[in-house]
Design an enzyme around this catalytic site. Sequence first.
Site, short mmCIF file in Angstrom:
data_model
loop_
_atom_site.label_atom_id
_atom_site.label_comp_id
_atom_site.label_asym_id
_atom_site.label_seq_id
_atom_site.Cartn_x
_atom_site.Cartn_y
_atom_site.Cartn_z
N GLU A 101 -8.48 3.34 10.21
CA GLU A 101 -8.89 3.70 8.85
C GLU A 101 -9.35 2.43 8.11
O GLU A 101 -8.78 1.36 8.29
CB GLU A 101 -7.76 4.42 8.12
CG GLU A 101 -6.46 3.66 8.03
CD GLU A 101 -6.17 3.15 6.64
OE1 GLU A 101 -7.10 3.20 5.83
OE2 GLU A 101 -5.05 2.68 6.40
N GLY A 126 -12.23 30.29 -3.47
CA GLY A 126 -10.79 30.11 -3.31
C GLY A 126 -10.34 28.93 -4.15
O GLY A 126 -11.17 28.11 -4.58
N ALA A 127 -9.04 28.85 -4.38
CA ALA A 127 -8.55 27.77 -5.23
C ALA A 127 -7.26 27.18 -4.66
O ALA A 127 -6.42 26.66 -5.40
CB ALA A 127 -8.31 28.30 -6.65
N GLY A 128 -7.13 27.25 -3.37
CA GLY A 128 -5.91 26.75 -2.74
C GLY A 128 -5.97 25.27 -2.42
O GLY A 128 -6.92 24.56 -2.78
N MET A 147 -6.26 23.74 0.52
CA MET A 147 -7.31 23.35 1.47
C MET A 147 -8.64 23.13 0.76
O MET A 147 -9.36 22.16 1.02
CB MET A 147 -7.48 24.43 2.55
CG MET A 147 -6.35 24.49 3.56
SD MET A 147 -6.38 23.09 4.68
CE MET A 147 -7.67 23.60 5.81
N THR A 168 0.86 -1.19 0.00
CA THR A 168 0.00 0.00 0.00
C THR A 168 0.89 1.23 0.00
O THR A 168 2.13 1.11 -0.01
CB THR A 168 -0.90 0.03 1.26
OG1 THR A 168 -0.09 0.37 2.38
CG2 THR A 168 -1.56 -1.31 1.51
N CYS A 169 0.27 2.40 0.05
CA CYS A 169 1.10 3.60 0.05
C CYS A 169 1.87 3.74 1.37
O CYS A 169 2.87 4.45 1.43
CB CYS A 169 0.25 4.84 -0.20
SG CYS A 169 -1.12 4.99 0.93
N ASN A 170 1.42 3.05 2.39
CA ASN A 170 2.08 3.18 3.69
C ASN A 170 2.96 2.00 4.05
O ASN A 170 3.69 2.05 5.04
CB ASN A 170 1.04 3.35 4.79
CG ASN A 170 0.52 4.76 4.86
OD1 ASN A 170 1.23 5.69 4.49
ND2 ASN A 170 -0.69 4.93 5.30
#
Lengths: 459, 300
Positions: free
Chosen positions: A115, A190-192, A194, A49-51
């Site tokens: 998770e 906004g387009a950041g 977050m 996995t990614c982890n």
Amino acid sequence: MRILMLGVNYRTAPVELREKISFDGDRLDHTLTGLCERYQSTQIVILSTCNRTELYVARPDGKPPNAAQLIEYLAAMGDVDAALLTPVSIQREGEEAVRHLFRVAAGLDSMVLGEPQVLGQVKRAYERAAACGAAGPAMHAMFQQAIAAAKRVRTQTGIADGRVSVGSVAADFAKQIFDRFDDKTIVAVGAGEMIKLAMRHMIKIGPGKLWVINRSVDRARALVDDLGISASTGGARAFDDLDQLLVDADVVLTSTGSRKPIIDVKRFRPLVRRRKHRPIFIVDIALPRDVAADVGQLPNVYLYDLDDLQKVVARTHEQRSGELEQCEQIVRDAVSACYEQLQNRDISELIRKLRELMHDISEVERSRTLRKIESSDAMAIPDAVREILKEHNHRMINKILHMPMHQLNNGGSDVPLGFYAAALRRLFGLDDSQESKPSSATAPAPPGPQRHDPPSPQL
Amino acid sequence: MNDPATIIALVVITLISLATSAEALLRLRGSSNTARASAWPAVGITAAILGSTALFCYRWLVVNEDYALLQAHVDGLLLVAALLGAMVLVLRTRRELRGLAAFMLPVQTLILLWAICAASFTFELFAVATPVKTLHRVGVYLGTLCVAVAAAAGGLYLLTQRQLRNKRGGDPGQPSNPGGNLETVERLIIRTATLGFALLTVGLITGAVIVAASETTRLGAGWWYSPKVLFALAAWLMYAIVMCVRHTTSFRGARAAWLAIVGLALMLGVFGIMSAMPGQSKTNTNIHHAPNHLPDAEDR
């Protein structure tokens, strides 16, 4: 069989190293096949996995591969220096390896406690190995029981309750206000970064329209492209459209760099009437805040800021930590049962081999004795006598083996079964390397209380 | 009229309903484990439904004269309680309305308590001699059932809204969350209020027809401003407003929820005047009551 786990995870190795030895698709199949060809009679499942990248191996006692050989193989596959891999790798043997798998499947070893994704990844890893014929009886038992235990952990404890990211919390709150979203409009101000993260969660709930509004329309368009929003479901809008979008919107996500609130009561109150008092959910994840706090006092306006959402995330973490002991207890019990089952299977196999060995010896000795009698008396021995002699040997073997078998089956709580297994192997030269490993995913299921037919349809 | 078996059975059913209501309210605030593990609500609700239905049938077949279905106020309340319980069972299977039981079950308990009073105090039987009178009662009782559900949904709406505004106690994904989203609950309020409005309209019109058609009505000339009629009209008006909240947008949300609750209170007021204040019949307010031995007395 010896159970071994070897791998790296997010705690021990940096992402640069983990990504080199991660496996997916054809590469995973290729690695599984390669390991099986190199190490006959070995059962292997690779969880990547990614982890984490972890190899779960069940191998005949005293036979390869050992941990060093697996590291070398991994290093070669990832084009990494084995010396680099060794210090960051973790190894578990026997019951500890089983426990590690169970904890991973239950999400107790995850970066975000509890998770759910890892359980699906464990299932897929197991199914892949089963499909490649790399998972034998021991792996079937281990993984199927690990998956079952993980489901128990998730359903019997609160480890899966709550949300752990600001975006998912916002999406959940939206679901408490609205029933369906295919007729709703979500506006991102906004387009950041977050906004991007939060919008990913919002997209999952399937809104009818999605608009991104930003002072720089180009950045808004870039975000729209990045999020894969099609022209039919929304797009980028100029900042001048903010009032009209606030009228149309059902959910507003806002995170701009503005030092002052861009939405205050003076601006929003006239819009409430134009909105015909429809409820609106405003998520303000900007610092400083984009929406004045008193906007939340207007009727049918639900305003949440970053603190509100983070409090929920913090409570979730706290609550999940409180559930940890109960989860660990479920895992402990499941691991004990699984490992005992594995050992019993091992002992049963050894007993079968020991009995076969005894019978082979007795058959040789019986033939020798018969030959001696025939040569000394120069007469043919009747068949009845041969049978009596055969039965005599058989009964003698049974009587000799009775006591140790009884001890193995019923007692021995003071000494681990593994000790007896090792002693039997050593004393009688029993080697399980010759036992056949299932050659395909449809291999017969191992004996036991549960029948495991890989790949199991329930998975 | 005071059948001891009816009263004993009603007390038992009411206690079951009360225990189930208490459990549902505790569950609303309770921990995750109790929220998952307990099977009591389904058992309690089912027991209350079966008990109410059995008692309704018993009264229909054994107690009531000429096998009349709705011969006394207690029969109607039993019918409403059983149907309300059945609705709870159906609605609690919907995740988005899982908290509704905590509001509907107390209403059921209240109705059953009312039925105990009605069984004890009713001294006259309904007259169900004509289709108009039967229609009147069916309209009123089923209308009451609908407005009870609307009021319960109103309670759930207010609680959910308060938790969302307080930003605490109703964390997403938490079992303590009362359940339900505002949009679904509001839709339920509007739908049940609409249905209740239609049924109450039938009840009001048929009631007016019954009084107007009586040659020697006991209600007298001023029947239309009697407390019962005024309360019924007020409740009817509440639901008329709630029904139209999608168009009269200023009544959306919490206001619609409050109106639904007030509407139910007014309906209970109507029943109170009708049943718990028998003396009012002499002041021309008790249009349902007729002497026991004269089933169609109100037409006289």
